[in-house]
Design a protein around this motif. Structure first.
Motif, PDB file in Angstrom:
ATOM      1  N   GLN A 283       0.846  -1.201   0.000  1.00 31.56           N
ATOM      2  CA  GLN A 283       0.000   0.000   0.000  1.00 31.56           C
ATOM      3  C   GLN A 283       0.883   1.254   0.000  1.00 31.56           C
ATOM      4  OE1 GLN A 283      -3.402   0.019  -0.096  1.00 31.56           O
ATOM      5  NE2 GLN A 283      -3.345  -2.211  -0.243  1.00 31.56           N
ATOM      6  N   PRO A 284       1.629   1.475  -1.067  1.00 26.92           N
ATOM      7  CA  PRO A 284       2.588   2.584  -1.060  1.00 26.92           C
ATOM      8  C   PRO A 284       1.954   3.963  -0.829  1.00 26.92           C
ATOM      9  CG  PRO A 284       2.425   1.606  -3.257  1.00 26.92           C
ATOM     10  CD  PRO A 284       1.661   0.724  -2.327  1.00 26.92           C
ATOM     11  N   LYS A 285       0.736   4.165  -1.286  1.00 29.32           N
ATOM     12  CA  LYS A 285       0.085   5.461  -1.054  1.00 29.32           C
ATOM     13  C   LYS A 285      -0.242   5.649   0.424  1.00 29.32           C
ATOM     14  CE  LYS A 285      -1.780   6.052  -5.669  1.00 29.32           C
ATOM     15  NZ  LYS A 285      -2.972   6.185  -6.501  1.00 29.32           N
ATOM     16  N   VAL A 286      -0.702   4.590   1.061  1.00 33.23           N
ATOM     17  CA  VAL A 286      -0.958   4.657   2.504  1.00 33.23           C
ATOM     18  C   VAL A 286       0.358   4.874   3.239  1.00 33.23           C
ATOM     19  CG1 VAL A 286      -1.762   3.370   4.531  1.00 33.23           C
ATOM     20  CG2 VAL A 286      -3.050   3.250   2.379  1.00 33.23           C
ATOM     21  N   PHE A 287       1.372   4.140   2.842  1.00 36.34           N
ATOM     22  CA  PHE A 287       2.686   4.288   3.470  1.00 36.34           C
ATOM     23  C   PHE A 287       3.160   5.739   3.397  1.00 36.34           C
ATOM     24  CE2 PHE A 287       7.325   4.373   3.269  1.00 36.34           C
ATOM     25  CZ  PHE A 287       7.650   3.727   4.459  1.00 36.34           C
ATOM     26  N   ASP A 288       3.025   6.350   2.241  1.00 29.98           N
ATOM     27  CA  ASP A 288       3.431   7.751   2.088  1.00 29.98           C
ATOM     28  C   ASP A 288       2.599   8.678   2.972  1.00 29.98           C
ATOM     29  OD1 ASP A 288       5.429   7.084   0.288  1.00 29.98           O
ATOM     30  OD2 ASP A 288       4.215   7.567  -1.486  1.00 29.98           O
ATOM     31  N   SER A 289       1.338   8.348   3.154  1.00 29.04           N
ATOM     32  CA  SER A 289       0.459   9.171   3.995  1.00 29.04           C
ATOM     33  C   SER A 289       0.841   9.116   5.471  1.00 29.04           C
ATOM     34  CB  SER A 289      -0.992   8.718   3.847  1.00 29.04           C
ATOM     35  OG  SER A 289      -1.438   8.917   2.536  1.00 29.04           O
ATOM     36  N   LEU A 290       1.516   8.058   5.862  1.00 23.60           N
ATOM     37  CA  LEU A 290       1.892   7.900   7.268  1.00 23.60           C
ATOM     38  C   LEU A 290       2.859   8.974   7.744  1.00 23.60           C
ATOM     39  CD1 LEU A 290       2.377   4.039   7.483  1.00 23.60           C
ATOM     40  CD2 LEU A 290       0.388   5.373   8.198  1.00 23.60           C
ATOM     41  N   LYS A 291       3.503   9.652   6.818  1.00 26.44           N
ATOM     42  CA  LYS A 291       4.438  10.716   7.192  1.00 26.44           C
ATOM     43  C   LYS A 291       3.753  11.785   8.035  1.00 26.44           C
ATOM     44  CE  LYS A 291       7.120   9.949   3.036  1.00 26.44           C
ATOM     45  NZ  LYS A 291       7.306  10.368   1.661  1.00 26.44           N
ATOM     46  N   SER A 292       2.460  11.940   7.849  1.00 22.53           N
ATOM     47  CA  SER A 292       1.720  12.952   8.610  1.00 22.53           C
ATOM     48  C   SER A 292       1.729  12.663  10.109  1.00 22.53           C
ATOM     49  CB  SER A 292       0.278  13.041   8.109  1.00 22.53           C
ATOM     50  OG  SER A 292      -0.413  11.829   8.367  1.00 22.53           O
ATOM     51  N   VAL A 293       1.939  11.423  10.485  1.00 24.66           N
ATOM     52  CA  VAL A 293       1.959  11.067  11.903  1.00 24.66           C
ATOM     53  C   VAL A 293       3.142  11.730  12.615  1.00 24.66           C
ATOM     54  CG1 VAL A 293       2.122   9.140  13.542  1.00 24.66           C
ATOM     55  CG2 VAL A 293       0.683   8.934  11.511  1.00 24.66           C
ATOM     56  N   ASN A 294       4.204  12.025  11.877  1.00 33.12           N
ATOM     57  CA  ASN A 294       5.360  12.673  12.501  1.00 33.12           C
ATOM     58  C   ASN A 294       5.030  14.044  13.076  1.00 33.12           C
ATOM     59  OD1 ASN A 294       7.545  10.956  12.622  1.00 33.12           O
ATOM     60  ND2 ASN A 294       8.183  11.371  10.541  1.00 33.12           N
TER      61      ASN A 294
ATOM     62  N   LYS B 272      12.137  17.694  12.794  1.00 32.24           N
ATOM     63  CA  LYS B 272      11.897  17.305  11.397  1.00 32.24           C
ATOM     64  C   LYS B 272      12.792  16.150  10.944  1.00 32.24           C
ATOM     65  CE  LYS B 272       9.965  21.732  10.090  1.00 32.24           C
ATOM     66  NZ  LYS B 272       8.877  21.618  10.978  1.00 32.24           N
ATOM     67  N   ASN B 273      13.794  15.820  11.740  1.00 21.92           N
ATOM     68  CA  ASN B 273      14.679  14.702  11.409  1.00 21.92           C
ATOM     69  C   ASN B 273      14.243  13.392  12.054  1.00 21.92           C
ATOM     70  OD1 ASN B 273      16.522  16.257   9.838  1.00 21.92           O
ATOM     71  ND2 ASN B 273      17.299  17.118  11.748  1.00 21.92           N
ATOM     72  N   ARG B 274      13.242  13.459  12.907  1.00 20.95           N
ATOM     73  CA  ARG B 274      12.784  12.263  13.618  1.00 20.95           C
ATOM     74  C   ARG B 274      12.074  11.321  12.645  1.00 20.95           C
ATOM     75  NH1 ARG B 274       9.816  14.408  18.096  1.00 20.95           N
ATOM     76  NH2 ARG B 274       8.069  14.543  16.689  1.00 20.95           N
ATOM     77  N   LYS B 275      12.414  10.080  12.724  1.00 18.88           N
ATOM     78  CA  LYS B 275      11.805   9.044  11.883  1.00 18.88           C
ATOM     79  C   LYS B 275      10.474   8.610  12.487  1.00 18.88           C
ATOM     80  CE  LYS B 275      15.562   8.605   9.332  1.00 18.88           C
ATOM     81  NZ  LYS B 275      15.720   9.612   8.356  1.00 18.88           N
ATOM     82  N   ILE B 276       9.624   8.040  11.656  1.00 15.88           N
ATOM     83  CA  ILE B 276       8.296   7.615  12.094  1.00 15.88           C
ATOM     84  C   ILE B 276       8.385   6.611  13.248  1.00 15.88           C
ATOM     85  CG2 ILE B 276       8.054   5.774  10.377  1.00 15.88           C
ATOM     86  CD1 ILE B 276       5.167   8.018  11.361  1.00 15.88           C
TER      87      ILE B 276
END
Length: 129
Positions: free
Chosen positions: A50-61, A116-120
């Motif tokens: 689910q690459p689109k969902v995966f990309d959306s997860l960035k918002s959790v940061n 901004k450097n913190r990983k998910i």
């Protein structure tokens, strides 16, 4: 948009139900996976299937900077759903998720102070602390 009283508020509620409700679902799902030591597995699977969902997860940061504001909004959305004969429980749960995030070690962050450097994975670990 129609001119009925409450239309603008209804649109605002349903729009936020989808956008911010999804953010709560993402955060809660990742936090749950982390609890079971499956976060990396889940992220790998989503990246693959689910690459689109995966990309959306960035918002959790950045969710820690907004969670405190979204608690009340989720409660209002829950009331709106209940008023329209739909289950309010989804967004009551979202409010609880945002409450947990707001009280986490990074719940004090604001948009201008997010690392901004913190990983998910680091974000989720901190949200679960």
């Amino acid at each position: 948009m129609n001119s009925n009283i409450g239309s603008a508020s209804g649109l605002k509620m349903t729009y936020a139900a989808i956008t911010k409700g999804t953010a709560a679902l993402y955060a809660a799902s990742l936090m749950t996976a982390d609890h079971f030591d499956l976060l990396e597995n889940l992220l790998d699977e989503l990246k693959y299937s689910q690459p689109k969902v995966f990309d959306s997860l960035k918002s959790v940061n950045s969710i820690s900077a907004k969670a405190f504001r979204w608690i009340g909004e989720m409660e209002e959305i829950a009331d709106t759903f209940s008023f329209s004969n739909n289950s309010e429980k989804i967004h009551q749960g979202a409010a609880e998720t945002f409450r947990k995030i707001a009280s986490s070690p990074i719940g004090h962050e604001r948009v201008d102070s997010i690392d901004k450097n913190r990983k998910i994975i680091e974000t989720i670990n901190l949200l679960n602390s």
